[in-house]
Design an enzyme around this catalytic site. Structure first.
Site, PDB file in Angstrom:
ATOM      1  N   LYS A   1       0.839  -0.890  -0.102  1.00  0.00           N
ATOM      2  CA  LYS A   1      -0.150  -0.227  -0.347  1.00  0.00           C
ATOM      3  C   LYS A   1       0.899   0.831   0.505  1.00  0.00           C
ATOM      4  O   LYS A   1       0.574   1.496  -0.965  1.00  0.00           O
ATOM      5  CB  LYS A   1      -1.019  -0.173   1.535  1.00  0.00           C
ATOM      6  CG  LYS A   1      -2.126   1.151   1.728  1.00  0.00           C
ATOM      7  CD  LYS A   1      -3.050   1.055   2.582  1.00  0.00           C
ATOM      8  CE  LYS A   1      -3.163  -0.264   2.626  1.00  0.00           C
ATOM      9  NZ  LYS A   1      -4.449  -0.961   3.719  1.00  0.00           N
TER      10      LYS A   1
ATOM     11  N   ARG B   1      -3.214   3.681   8.984  1.00  0.00           N
ATOM     12  CA  ARG B   1      -3.522   2.267   7.609  1.00  0.00           C
ATOM     13  C   ARG B   1      -1.981   1.767   7.780  1.00  0.00           C
ATOM     14  O   ARG B   1      -1.625   1.756   7.748  1.00  0.00           O
ATOM     15  CB  ARG B   1      -3.649   3.131   6.478  1.00  0.00           C
ATOM     16  CG  ARG B   1      -4.558   3.808   6.074  1.00  0.00           C
ATOM     17  CD  ARG B   1      -4.459   4.465   4.520  1.00  0.00           C
ATOM     18  NE  ARG B   1      -5.265   3.603   4.354  1.00  0.00           N
ATOM     19  CZ  ARG B   1      -5.525   4.125   2.631  1.00  0.00           C
ATOM     20  NH1 ARG B   1      -4.688   4.921   2.187  1.00  0.00           N
ATOM     21  NH2 ARG B   1      -5.895   2.884   2.345  1.00  0.00           N
TER      22      ARG B   1
ATOM     23  N   GLY C   1      -8.940  -7.365   4.724  1.00  0.00           N
ATOM     24  CA  GLY C   1      -9.354  -6.995   6.077  1.00  0.00           C
ATOM     25  C   GLY C   1      -8.245  -8.226   7.004  1.00  0.00           C
ATOM     26  O   GLY C   1      -9.154  -7.636   7.721  1.00  0.00           O
TER      27      GLY C   1
ATOM     28  N   MET D   1      -6.062  -6.482   8.651  1.00  0.00           N
ATOM     29  CA  MET D   1      -5.321  -5.419   9.740  1.00  0.00           C
ATOM     30  C   MET D   1      -5.941  -4.648   9.723  1.00  0.00           C
ATOM     31  O   MET D   1      -6.607  -3.436   8.699  1.00  0.00           O
ATOM     32  CB  MET D   1      -3.985  -5.256   9.541  1.00  0.00           C
ATOM     33  CG  MET D   1      -3.036  -6.684   9.683  1.00  0.00           C
ATOM     34  SD  MET D   1      -2.054  -6.362  10.009  1.00  0.00           S
ATOM     35  CE  MET D   1      -0.915  -6.885   9.715  1.00  0.00           C
TER      36      MET D   1
ATOM     37  N   ARG E   1      -3.758  -1.027  -6.462  1.00  0.00           N
ATOM     38  CA  ARG E   1      -3.194  -2.330  -6.582  1.00  0.00           C
ATOM     39  C   ARG E   1      -3.306  -3.367  -7.619  1.00  0.00           C
ATOM     40  O   ARG E   1      -4.078  -3.467  -7.989  1.00  0.00           O
ATOM     41  CB  ARG E   1      -3.239  -3.480  -4.957  1.00  0.00           C
ATOM     42  CG  ARG E   1      -4.894  -3.402  -4.550  1.00  0.00           C
ATOM     43  CD  ARG E   1      -4.491  -4.521  -3.321  1.00  0.00           C
ATOM     44  NE  ARG E   1      -6.246  -4.194  -3.131  1.00  0.00           N
ATOM     45  CZ  ARG E   1      -6.984  -4.059  -1.808  1.00  0.00           C
ATOM     46  NH1 ARG E   1      -5.953  -4.633  -0.537  1.00  0.00           N
ATOM     47  NH2 ARG E   1      -8.562  -4.337  -1.616  1.00  0.00           N
TER      48      ARG E   1
ATOM     49  N   HIS F   1     -16.574  -8.405   1.782  1.00  0.00           N
ATOM     50  CA  HIS F   1     -15.578  -8.348   2.065  1.00  0.00           C
ATOM     51  C   HIS F   1     -15.731 -10.914   2.139  1.00  0.00           C
ATOM     52  O   HIS F   1     -15.074 -11.186   1.167  1.00  0.00           O
ATOM     53  CB  HIS F   1     -15.557  -9.324   3.712  1.00  0.00           C
ATOM     54  CG  HIS F   1     -14.419 -10.417   4.661  1.00  0.00           C
ATOM     55  ND1 HIS F   1     -15.435 -11.487   4.555  1.00  0.00           N
ATOM     56  CD2 HIS F   1     -13.303 -10.484   4.569  1.00  0.00           C
ATOM     57  CE1 HIS F   1     -14.149 -12.320   5.279  1.00  0.00           C
ATOM     58  NE2 HIS F   1     -13.431 -11.161   5.375  1.00  0.00           N
TER      59      HIS F   1
ATOM     60  N   SER G   1      11.041 -43.826 -17.604  1.00  0.00           N
ATOM     61  CA  SER G   1       9.585 -42.789 -16.933  1.00  0.00           C
ATOM     62  C   SER G   1      10.091 -42.909 -15.237  1.00  0.00           C
ATOM     63  O   SER G   1      10.041 -44.099 -14.487  1.00  0.00           O
ATOM     64  CB  SER G   1       9.062 -43.320 -17.169  1.00  0.00           C
ATOM     65  OG  SER G   1       7.944 -43.190 -17.074  1.00  0.00           O
TER      66      SER G   1
ATOM     67  N   CYS H   1       5.186 -41.002 -14.281  1.00  0.00           N
ATOM     68  CA  CYS H   1       4.041 -40.516 -15.060  1.00  0.00           C
ATOM     69  C   CYS H   1       3.826 -41.048 -13.301  1.00  0.00           C
ATOM     70  O   CYS H   1       2.337 -41.099 -13.492  1.00  0.00           O
ATOM     71  CB  CYS H   1       4.355 -42.056 -15.820  1.00  0.00           C
ATOM     72  SG  CYS H   1       5.069 -43.320 -14.910  1.00  0.00           S
TER      73      CYS H   1
ATOM     74  N   TYR I   1       9.251 -34.855 -20.971  1.00  0.00           N
ATOM     75  CA  TYR I   1       7.824 -34.448 -20.801  1.00  0.00           C
ATOM     76  C   TYR I   1       7.551 -34.927 -19.260  1.00  0.00           C
ATOM     77  O   TYR I   1       8.148 -36.085 -17.612  1.00  0.00           O
ATOM     78  CB  TYR I   1       6.625 -36.125 -21.724  1.00  0.00           C
ATOM     79  CG  TYR I   1       8.080 -36.764 -21.290  1.00  0.00           C
ATOM     80  CD1 TYR I   1       6.580 -38.152 -20.368  1.00  0.00           C
ATOM     81  CD2 TYR I   1       8.125 -38.064 -22.185  1.00  0.00           C
ATOM     82  CE1 TYR I   1       6.303 -38.887 -20.486  1.00  0.00           C
ATOM     83  CE2 TYR I   1       8.579 -39.483 -22.138  1.00  0.00           C
ATOM     84  CZ  TYR I   1       7.941 -39.743 -20.661  1.00  0.00           C
ATOM     85  OH  TYR I   1       7.562 -41.141 -20.360  1.00  0.00           O
TER      86      TYR I   1
HETATM   87  P1  ADP Z   1      -7.818  -1.954   3.834  1.00  0.00           P
HETATM   88  O1  ADP Z   1      -6.769  -2.632   3.805  1.00  0.00           O
HETATM   89  O2  ADP Z   1      -8.511  -2.466   4.541  1.00  0.00           O
HETATM   90  O3  ADP Z   1      -8.745  -1.728   2.725  1.00  0.00           O
HETATM   91  P2  ADP Z   1      -7.609   1.106   4.276  1.00  0.00           P
HETATM   92  O4  ADP Z   1      -6.142   1.064   4.506  1.00  0.00           O
HETATM   93  O5  ADP Z   1      -6.805   0.337   2.699  1.00  0.00           O
HETATM   94  O6  ADP Z   1      -7.193  -0.752   4.924  1.00  0.00           O
HETATM   95  O7  ADP Z   1      -8.687   1.414   4.285  1.00  0.00           O
HETATM   96  C1  ADP Z   1      -9.905   1.442   4.652  1.00  0.00           C
HETATM   97  C2  ADP Z   1     -10.784   2.697   4.342  1.00  0.00           C
HETATM   98  O8  ADP Z   1     -10.796   4.214   5.070  1.00  0.00           O
HETATM   99  C3  ADP Z   1     -10.575   2.209   2.915  1.00  0.00           C
HETATM  100  O9  ADP Z   1     -12.687   2.791   2.335  1.00  0.00           O
HETATM  101  C4  ADP Z   1      -9.855   4.091   2.497  1.00  0.00           C
HETATM  102  O10 ADP Z   1     -10.421   4.014   1.639  1.00  0.00           O
HETATM  103  C5  ADP Z   1      -9.899   4.673   3.556  1.00  0.00           C
HETATM  104  N1  ADP Z   1      -9.079   5.583   4.404  1.00  0.00           N
HETATM  105  C6  ADP Z   1      -8.233   5.362   4.496  1.00  0.00           C
HETATM  106  N2  ADP Z   1      -7.224   5.855   4.844  1.00  0.00           N
HETATM  107  C7  ADP Z   1      -8.381   7.599   4.236  1.00  0.00           C
HETATM  108  C8  ADP Z   1      -7.497   8.581   3.825  1.00  0.00           C
HETATM  109  N3  ADP Z   1      -6.751   9.463   4.276  1.00  0.00           N
HETATM  110  N4  ADP Z   1      -8.577   9.760   3.774  1.00  0.00           N
HETATM  111  C9  ADP Z   1     -10.102   9.092   3.605  1.00  0.00           C
HETATM  112  N5  ADP Z   1      -9.972   7.687   3.574  1.00  0.00           N
HETATM  113  C10 ADP Z   1      -9.002   6.592   3.916  1.00  0.00           C
HETATM  114 MG    MG Z   2      -8.027  -0.616   1.208  1.00  0.00          MG
END
Ligand code: ADP
Ligand code: MG
Ligand code: MG
Length: 947
Positions: free
Chosen positions: A33, A102, A111, A113, A346, A469, A836, A904, A924
């Protein structure tokens, strides 16, 4: 030490790259990220300013839960830089900067962390923000979110504590949606939430922004070792020592009103691969609302109508990102008062179908080359393409029968039929302990549900969208999934589901179509898709062949399998097991007859042969024949010949072989026809003979009962059979009289087979088919075995060709499946024209495990305890068994440079084992028909990755 850099601003990605070396390492240092936030900043995409605390800091922190020296100072310094860019100050009541905290590891872990938004809000800054924005509703909505997220993520308070407050408040006010609540409501709820913190923790919600930030960073670090994250890593094979980075980023607000919003999107459809934006958004909402699936979202195309300018800009940015990364992207965005911000990009998780289509399309668009396309598709993706689906006609019929249960979003394709369970634990239990096919049905799923989702054949939820999710996890693991089937009402208490006028109780059967997004009551028939209709996959596999050195052959016993495998791209038959044909019902009596009489017949044959040989060589029992002994031998021979003539056993033995010969010839003829122009390896009889007879216990019971009851009918036959079974009994038959040993003790069986093969091949050749038989002798352990068997069989081959007056190329070779054979491969290659590897037996005998016993009694414990990394019967053990193979190939080719080498065993369809076969120089791999396409791709991966 203290001047080590622990923190990088998003616009310092150059510096990070300089230090890390390459982009992979930048991702290792800053997490996926963080690295991509930096990269987007670098290429001019609008990203709210921020900075990344490195994974290295996380790892050091794990030692004693203390930030590494200098880290906090760098965090503060970076915060000053961000304040500068944002024009706001962290903790300043008049113009506060809010940030999100984040997590982000090198591999994306959806989801797993948790993110905390709106850090920096407190009673003071909230006032200041209201002043600034004149939007109290927005401020208190944000504030209560901070208290809730901080409470649950950082302080570990159960989310329900907050959700219950919100729900009962909404109920009391009789409002449905969060958007119906106003400033006063949120203000009130903020206080309520703060009270929850106080009650649960015994202290107040921390007001100092720096304290909030510190605790949030620590919580992210700690979550690296949380159960959920650890479980996920185990399953996905991600190492524990990578650590997670932490991203601190200026907040942008999608909840500032109806000119604001937030969403997630894929640059192409992650289900079908089609090139169009795919995703959803919500107006007047923040971050997690979309992913959590708590409010029903709008499809991204709707944004074009609502905010055309923003949509156009969004299209341009996403196209840019694809061109930049040369891959389909999964992005998060927020619109704050009409201004678009990108928050994440990503490479997007996708279904097998989409992976293949996107790879092929991107080659056609000039974004990637063919090699890259081949690498983009996982061999297991190909496997999924061959998975069952519902026939459209059957679906039509079910719909007409009013069996449609629900329809929702087609989140992960494929069809599944199973019994319904309403929670993850029960779903897992029923699947694993009861062996049931399970469909897990939930309102929505959470990370804690993953074990049930993985155990299920299908997943159905009533809430959530294409990026919820449930949808993300299901797509990743290839589980068919339908989400957001909002017509369903699920009663978790009563354990039932009502939908479309139907009631489904726990344990009832339903059929789920993840491709169409529909569910039906009862069981619909599944069909297997036709590979040839999957044009993109065929193209990709052709590109795979262009880029492989290893050929893929097939294990096929019957013409129908051979024909299918050929259409799947097999370049030969690597293993035809002749004994399979012996098991067919109308043949078994003849096989039994052959076996029952073999021993006695062979005894007489041996006697006569020995005497004959004696006369030919002029020696008897080591001494030269005298006149006297010659007469004696002649007399004995006459007697032996008479015995042979008169023997019922001999007669029966040859009668049986004579019946089997044309039947086998017919079996083989079909294979030569089907494989016109390609090699066909036929293995001579391999298993111990008792496998063709009824079980000892059953016979004993039958015979005893018949004797007791005085039944005469058929008793004698049973007694003879029992007698034969008793005589053939071995304490370890897998290591007993079988394979080439049978060829030495009862040579007529293999002679019959070789004759049948060459008669069939001759016939096919006469009809104009190009035949290329290769005769494979199983279970050689010593060169003398082969020397005793092979020349004689070759003579039969030659005489059949002479009889039929045809000529074609053929080979005689052996399996290498006994360690001693591998160790003496140089000797063996003097006789054998091909090897083989029978890696099942080689693994059994190399490890000293009997597979069935091992898998039943200890192998899973071994894997569980980490004594073995994987089951060596599934993934070839490179170090031990592989070493035997390597040595055999090397020493075999020293003697016979053009020695053909293949494998085989079941390993022939396993990508890691295929890579190893590539590395040791096999010609093969041979695998089951349905694995052929998978193996073709794996063979290409092996070649591209290792050249
Ligand atoms: P995940 O890995 O679970 O997607 P994220 O870190 O991407 O966690 O964030 C979860 C949510 O919070 C996402 O929808 C993301 O866009 C939003 N978010 C994270 N940082 C910001 C920010 N600085 N401003 C607005 N929304 C944010
Ligand atoms: Mg995210
Ligand atoms: Mg074997």
């Amino acid at each position: 030490m203290s001047d080590k850099k622990w923190v990088y601003l998003f616009d310092q990605v150059d510096e990070a790259e300089e230090r890390a070396g390459d982009w992979e390492s930048v991702r290792g240092l800053l997490g996926g990220k963080g690295a991509n936030l930096g990269e987007m900043t670098r290429i001019g995409v609008p990203v709210p300013p921020g900075f990344t605390v490195t994974t290295e800091a996380c790892i050091v922190y794990q030692d004693d839960q203390i930030f590494p020296e200098g880290m906090w100072d760098q965090v503060m310094a970076s915060m000053r830089a961000v304040e500068e860019k944002a024009g706001k100050k962290f903790g300043d009541p008049t113009n506060p900067l809010l940030v999100s905290c984040r997590s982000g590891a090198k591999m994306s872990m959806p989801g797993m962390m948790d993110t905390v938004l709106n850090i920096g809000l407190n009673d003071e800054t909230a006032k200041g923000m209201i002043e600034l924005t004149q939007n109290a509703r927005f401020v208190f909505d944000s504030y209560r979110r901070l208290v809730q997220m901080f409470g649950s993520v950082v302080l570990g308070i159960p989310d329900e504590a907050f959700e219950d407050e919100l729900d009962s408040y909404k109920a009391a006010k009789s409002v449905q949606s969060d958007t119906d609540l106003d400033a006063e409501d949120w203000k009130y709820l903020t206080e309520k939430f703060k009270a929850v913190v106080k009650k649960e923790m015994g202290f107040d919600f921390p007001q100092e922004p720096e304290k909030q930030l510190e605790l949030a960073i620590k919580a992210v670090f700690n979550s690296w070792n949380g159960k959920r994250a650890v479980d996920y890593r185990r399953r996905a094979g991600i190492p524990d020592d990578l650590g997670t980075a932490v991203n601190i980023q200026t907040m942008v607000f999608g909840n500032m009103g109806w000119d604001s919003g937030t969403g997630v999107a894929f640059t192409r459809d992650p289900g079908s691969g089609e090139k169009k934006l795919y995703g959803d958004f919500l107006l007047n909402a923040q971050g997690e609302d979309v992913v959590a699936g708590i409010r029903n979202t709008e499809p991204i195309s709707q944004l074009a109508d609502e905010m055309p300018d923003v949509y156009r800009q969004f299209e341009e940015i996403t196209l840019n990102l694809e061109n930049h990364y040369h891959d389909m992207q999964d992005v998060e965005f927020t619109i704050e008062k009409g201004k678009l911000w990108m928050l994440q990009t990503r490479s997007g998780k996708r279904t097998a179908k989409a992976a293949i289509k996107v790879a092929v399309d991107m080659v056609n668009e000039g974004l990637i080359d063919r090699k890259e396309a081949v690498l983009r598709v996982d061999p297991e993706h190909v496997d999924q393409m061959l998975h069952p689906q519902f026939d459209p006609e059957i679906v039509e019929e079910a719909r007409n029968d009013n069996r449609l249960l629900a329809s929702g979003v087609n989140a992960s394709p494929g069809a599944a039929v199973g019994q319904v369970y309403f929670d993850a634990d029960t779903a897992e239990k029923m699947a694993h302990e009861e062996g049931q096919d399970v469909i897990m049905v939930r309102p929505f799923t959470k990370p804690d549900d993953v074990h049930g989702m993985l155990a299920a054949k299908g997943i159905l939820t009533s809430e959530g969208g294409a990026t919820s999710h449930a949808a993300v996890v299901a797509r990743q693991f290839g589980v068919p999934c339908v989400v957001g089937a909002s017509m369903m009402s699920i009663n978790l208490e009563k354990r039932e589901l009502r939908s479309n006028g139907k009631v489904i109780k726990e344990g009832d059967w339903i059929s789920l179509d993840g491709s169409s997004g529909e569910a039906y009551i009862g069981k619909l028939d599944l069909t297997t898709p036709d590979l040839e209709e999957q044009k993109e996959l065929m193209t990709l596999l052709d590109w795979a062949d262009e880029n492989s050195r290893l050929e893929v052959w097939v294990n096929a016993d019957y013409p129908a399998d051979a024909i299918r495998a050929r259409s799947f791209g097999a370049k030969g038959i690597g293993l035809c097991r002749t004994e399979h044909m012996f098991f067919e019902e109308e043949r078994l009596p003849h096989v039994e007859k052959m076996i029952i009489n073999a021993e006695e017949a062979q005894k007489l044959i041996d006697i006569a042969e020995r005497l004959e040989a004696s006369l030919e060589t002029g020696r008897f029992e080591g001494r030269p024949l005298t006149d006297e002994t010659r007469k004696m031998v002649e007399a004995e021979l006459a007697e032996a010949k008479a015995a042979l003539e008169g023997s019922k056993a001999v007669k029966a033995y040859y009668e049986a072989l004579d019946v089997l010969l044309p039947l086998q010839r017919g079996d083989f003829y079909g294979l030569f026809e089907a494989m016109d122009g390609l090699p066909v390896i036929i293995r001579l009889i391999d298993p111990p003979l008792h496998e063709f007879l009824p079980s000892q216990e059953d016979l004993l019971v039958d015979v005893t009962t018949m004797r007791l009851k005085g039944e005469k009918d058929g008793l004698e036959e049973k007694e003879i059979l029992l007698d034969a079974v008793n005589r053939l009994h071995e304490s370890n038959p897998m290591m007993g009289l079988r394979g080439i040993r049978l060829g030495i003790v009862y040579p007529d069986i293999m002679r019959m087979q070789v004759r049948a093969i060459f008669e069939a091949a001759s016939e096919a050749a006469q009809k104009g088919f190009v035949v290329y038989p290769e005769i494979m002798i199983p279970l050689t352990g010593h060169i003398n075995e082969l020397k005793s068997v092979q020349p004689e069989l070759e003579a039969i081959a030659k005489s059949v060709m002479a009889e039929k007056n045809v000529n074609f190329n053929y080979k005689f070779g052996t399996m290498i499946e006994i360690p001693r054979a591998a160790l003496t491969a140089g000797e063996i290659a003097e006789v054998a024209e091909f090897f083989s590897f029978g890696t099942n037996d080689l693994t059994q005998m190399g490890f000293g495990y009997s597979r069935d016993d091992a898998e039943r009694n200890f192998l899973f414990t071994y894997v569980d305890k980490g004594i073995l990394p994987v089951n060596p019967f599934q993934v070839l053990d490179r170090k031990g068994i592989g070493r035997l193979m390597e040595l055999a190939v090397k020493e075999g080719r020293e003697v016979r440079p053009d020695l053909e080498v293949g494998i085989c065993g079941e390993h022939g369809g396993d990508p890691s084992s295929i890579e190893f076969c590539h590395l040791v120089g096999n010609n093969y791999v041979s695998c089951s028909p349905f694995r052929v396409p998978v193996a073709r791709l794996a063979a290409a991966h092996a070649n591209i990755k290792n050249s």
